[in-house]
Scaffold this motif. Structure first.
Motif, PDB file in Angstrom:
ATOM      1  N   GLU A 178       0.827  -1.203   0.000  1.00  0.00           N
ATOM      2  CA  GLU A 178       0.000   0.000   0.000  1.00  0.00           C
ATOM      3  C   GLU A 178       0.864   1.257   0.000  1.00  0.00           C
ATOM      4  O   GLU A 178       0.577   2.225  -0.727  1.00  0.00           O
TER       5      GLU A 178
ATOM      6  N   GLU B 189       2.208   1.760  -3.439  1.00  0.00           N
ATOM      7  CA  GLU B 189       1.207   2.335  -4.349  1.00  0.00           C
ATOM      8  C   GLU B 189       1.076   3.836  -4.147  1.00  0.00           C
ATOM      9  O   GLU B 189       1.028   4.608  -5.110  1.00  0.00           O
TER      10      GLU B 189
ATOM     11  N   ARG C  68       2.104   6.944  -6.753  1.00  0.00           N
ATOM     12  CA  ARG C  68       1.101   7.955  -7.111  1.00  0.00           C
ATOM     13  C   ARG C  68       1.667   9.368  -7.016  1.00  0.00           C
ATOM     14  O   ARG C  68       1.258  10.258  -7.755  1.00  0.00           O
TER      15      ARG C  68
END
Length: 217
Positions: free
Chosen positions: A53, A56, A60
């Motif tokens: 997570e 990710e 981003r």
């Protein structure tokens, strides 16, 4: 010289659950460090994490996450230097700047200033803030012992402590067994940009400092 920023962000955290991606003024905490490194002109910004997570979120905000950190480098007692050396096994660089994601008030100017100091002096750089020397150890019965002799606490003396925000070194020297502390020079940062978020109260203070800084702009 190619510069690599390494941002260590493991998934486990005790004081603040999911600390590295907790909301801080509308963005994940780690995003503030990624964006500051980008604005400072660092060529490559890499997040070292064991957590999908966090990976990710980092991608981003335009950070590289070319690998997930192995478990033996992701425990509570994992030191920063082995994490950086592991990153250098994957990515080539001449200069490495370690940026802890828990220092969100560190600016791009702080990063670029530290890198400039490194290039000018040829020495490792550690960010510091002014510190008060009035530290004591406490015995089991509550007795206080000064950490410095009282006569050394002169009014005009200046004391500094690492604030955990920035560490710069030559990659080859790190590979050869040196560290950020090998003949290091200090890059001074003001107290209002030196907070290191570890406990929930630190988040409250950092948010107040950020808002106060915005009001001065």
């Amino acid at each position: 010289m190619a510069t690599l920023a390494v941002i260590p962000a493991r998934g486990g955290s005790k004081g603040i659950p999911r600390k590295n991606i907790v909301d801080f003024a509308g963005k994940p905490l780690i995003a503030w460090t990624i964006e500051a490194a980008r604005r400072a002109g660092v060529e490559r910004v890499l997040v070292s994490t064991d957590d999908p997570e966090i990976a990710e979120v980092a991608r981003r905000f335009d950070a590289e996450v070319p690998f997930l950190r192995p478990a033996h480098l992701s425990g509570d007692d994992a030191a920063a230097l082995p994490v950086v050396l592991h990153a250098l096994e994957q990515v080539e660089a001449d200069t490495v700047v370690l940026l802890q994601p828990t220092s969100p008030l560190r600016t791009a100017a702080d990063i670029s200033g530290s890198l400039k100091l490194h290039h000018v002096t040829g020495r490792p750089v550690v960010s510091v803030a002014r510190a008060k020397p009035w530290l004591f150890t406490m015995s089991e019965d509550g007795g206080l012992t000064p950490s410095l002799p009282l006569q050394d606490r002169r009014q005009n003396a200046q004391f500094f402590a690492p604030n955990g925000a920035i560490y710069v070194a030559e990659a080859m020297k790190l590979r050869n067994g040196e560290s950020w502390w090998s003949n290091a020079v200090g890059f001074e940062m003001p107290a209002e940009r030196s907070i290191d978020i570890d406990e929930p109260a630190d988040l409250v203070i950092a948010r107040a400092l950020l808002e106060n800084g915005r009001n001065r702009l």
